[in-house]
Design an enzyme around this catalytic site. Structure first.
Site, PDB file in Angstrom:
ATOM      1  N   CYS A 137      17.823  67.849 100.597  1.00 36.35           N
ATOM      2  CA  CYS A 137      16.396  67.505 100.590  1.00 36.35           C
ATOM      3  C   CYS A 137      15.833  67.518  99.161  1.00 36.35           C
ATOM      4  CB  CYS A 137      15.646  68.502 101.467  1.00 36.35           C
ATOM      5  SG  CYS A 137      14.029  67.904 101.961  1.00 36.35           S
ATOM      6  N   ASP A 175      13.297  77.180 109.134  1.00 37.80           N
ATOM      7  CA  ASP A 175      13.176  77.469 107.703  1.00 37.80           C
ATOM      8  C   ASP A 175      12.566  78.874 107.586  1.00 37.80           C
ATOM      9  OD1 ASP A 175      13.039  77.179 104.965  1.00 37.80           O
ATOM     10  OD2 ASP A 175      11.601  75.525 104.981  1.00 37.80           O
TER      11      ASP A 175
HETATM   12  O1  LIG Z   1      10.800  71.055  98.875  1.00 31.70           O
HETATM   13  C1  LIG Z   1       9.576  71.179  98.820  1.00 31.70           C
HETATM   14  O2  LIG Z   1       8.987  71.322  97.753  1.00 31.70           O
HETATM   15  C2  LIG Z   1       8.777  71.180 100.080  1.00 31.70           C
HETATM   16  C3  LIG Z   1       7.409  71.043 100.000  1.00 31.70           C
HETATM   17  C4  LIG Z   1       6.652  71.069 101.152  1.00 31.70           C
HETATM   18  C5  LIG Z   1       7.253  71.222 102.380  1.00 31.70           C
HETATM   19  C6  LIG Z   1       8.627  71.372 102.460  1.00 31.70           C
HETATM   20  C7  LIG Z   1       9.398  71.352 101.318  1.00 31.70           C
HETATM   21  N1  LIG Z   1      10.753  71.481 101.373  1.00 31.70           N
HETATM   22  C8  LIG Z   1      11.492  71.638 102.562  1.00 31.70           C
HETATM   23  C9  LIG Z   1      12.945  71.538 102.285  1.00 31.70           C
HETATM   24  O3  LIG Z   1      13.388  71.079 101.289  1.00 31.70           O
HETATM   25  C10 LIG Z   1      13.906  71.999 103.267  1.00 31.70           C
HETATM   26  O4  LIG Z   1      13.660  71.340 104.474  1.00 31.70           O
HETATM   27  C11 LIG Z   1      13.942  73.486 103.398  1.00 31.70           C
HETATM   28  O5  LIG Z   1      12.675  74.052 103.306  1.00 31.70           O
HETATM   29  C12 LIG Z   1      14.923  74.133 102.477  1.00 31.70           C
HETATM   30  O6  LIG Z   1      14.418  74.447 101.261  1.00 31.70           O
HETATM   31  P1  LIG Z   1      15.165  75.496 100.308  1.00 31.70           P
HETATM   32  O7  LIG Z   1      14.904  76.873 100.804  1.00 31.70           O
HETATM   33  O8  LIG Z   1      14.576  75.242  98.984  1.00 31.70           O
HETATM   34  O9  LIG Z   1      16.622  75.154 100.337  1.00 31.70           O
END
Ligand SMILES: O=C(O)c1ccccc1NCC(=O)[C@H](O)[C@H](O)COP(=O)(O)O
Length: 230
Positions: free
Chosen positions: A8, A131
């Site tokens: 993502c 999440d």
């Molecule tokens: O990535 C972002 O900045 C974001 C902003 C607003 C809503 C969701 C967002 N990200 C979600 C994701 O990238 C993934 O679905 C998930 O949260 C995993 O994130 P991570 O803990 O950084 O691997």
């Protein structure tokens, strides 16, 4: 079915190519201006054109109105709409019907009650994504690189499929695959060298580690099934 891997928050051609070459099944484009991973529509359109047919394209929005979703649908034509805000089950159903696209609903988890509430979305969203629940003062509701207690998911109805996210990286994803019954994993921060800056080596390591862990789990499950029949 093999485990689904979603990378993502891609916003450059190089990062997208790294994810596609590594064998990601889904790629996520973030439309949330406060995020370091926010992509402009024209960039998103170009990235989607590169990805189409090689991985499923996911457009991530937070409490979007229909105007934003229509613009994203017209410009990017994603395979999935990911809703990462406080959208109710009714709103998820409405988005799905109105925009005619599969919807992945992200749900923040920190307590058993959060898992219990997920049941309300089963059969409404096409897929659930668990999440870590963001802290109250967070500037965004996801992509924070925080894990949560995966054992909370043991209480979930076994008939409900889900993908797992929140603080996954190459060091912990094998344990996540072993420990949960997630049908897929989703990563953003864990394949970045700085917020919003994807790292090709980290993407490759994440995908390779996940595939190995999923193969090992499949072999173990197959062995256990054989033993229970004999
Ligand atoms: O990535 C972002 O900045 C974001 C902003 C607003 C809503 C969701 C967002 N990200 C979600 C994701 O990238 C993934 O679905 C998930 O949260 C995993 O994130 P991570 O803990 O950084 O691997």
């Amino acid at each position: 079915m093999s485990l689904i891997i979603k990378i993502c928050g891609l916003k450059t051609d190089d990062a997208l190519e790294a994810a596609l070459d590594a064998g990601a099944d889904m790629i996520g484009l973030v439309f949330f201006p406060k995020s370091p991973r926010h992509v402009q529509l024209e960039t998103a359109k170009r990235l989607a054109e590169t990805a189409r047919g090689r991985a499923e394209i996911v457009a991530l929005t937070v409490n979007p109105d229909d105007a934003l979703l229509e613009t994203v649908m017209e410009t990017v034509a994603p395979d999935w709409l990911q809703l990462h805000g406080k959208e109710s089950p009714a709103r998820v159903a409405e988005v799905r019907a109105r925009h005619g696209r599969s919807v992945m609903k992200a749900l923040g988890i920190s307590t058993a009650d959060d898992v219990a509430r997920a049941g309300a979305y089963a059969g409404i969203a096409d897929r659930l994504l668990f999440d870590a629940k963001p802290p109250k003062d967070a500037t965004r509701p996801g992509g924070l690189g925080e894990t949560f207690d995966w054992s909370l998911l043991d209480a979930l109805d076994p008939a409900v499929d889900f993908m797992l996210s929140g603080g996954l990286d190459a060091a912990n994803v094998a344990e996540a695959v072993r420990r949960t019954r997630a049908i897929g994993v989703d990563v953003s921060s864990g394949v970045e060298r700085a917020p919003g800056e994807k790292d090709a080596d980290m993407i490759r390591a994440f995908v390779a580690t996940t595939r190995t862990a999923a193969d090992e789990k499949f072999a173990l499950d197959k062995g256990a099934a054989k033993r229970s029949l004999s």
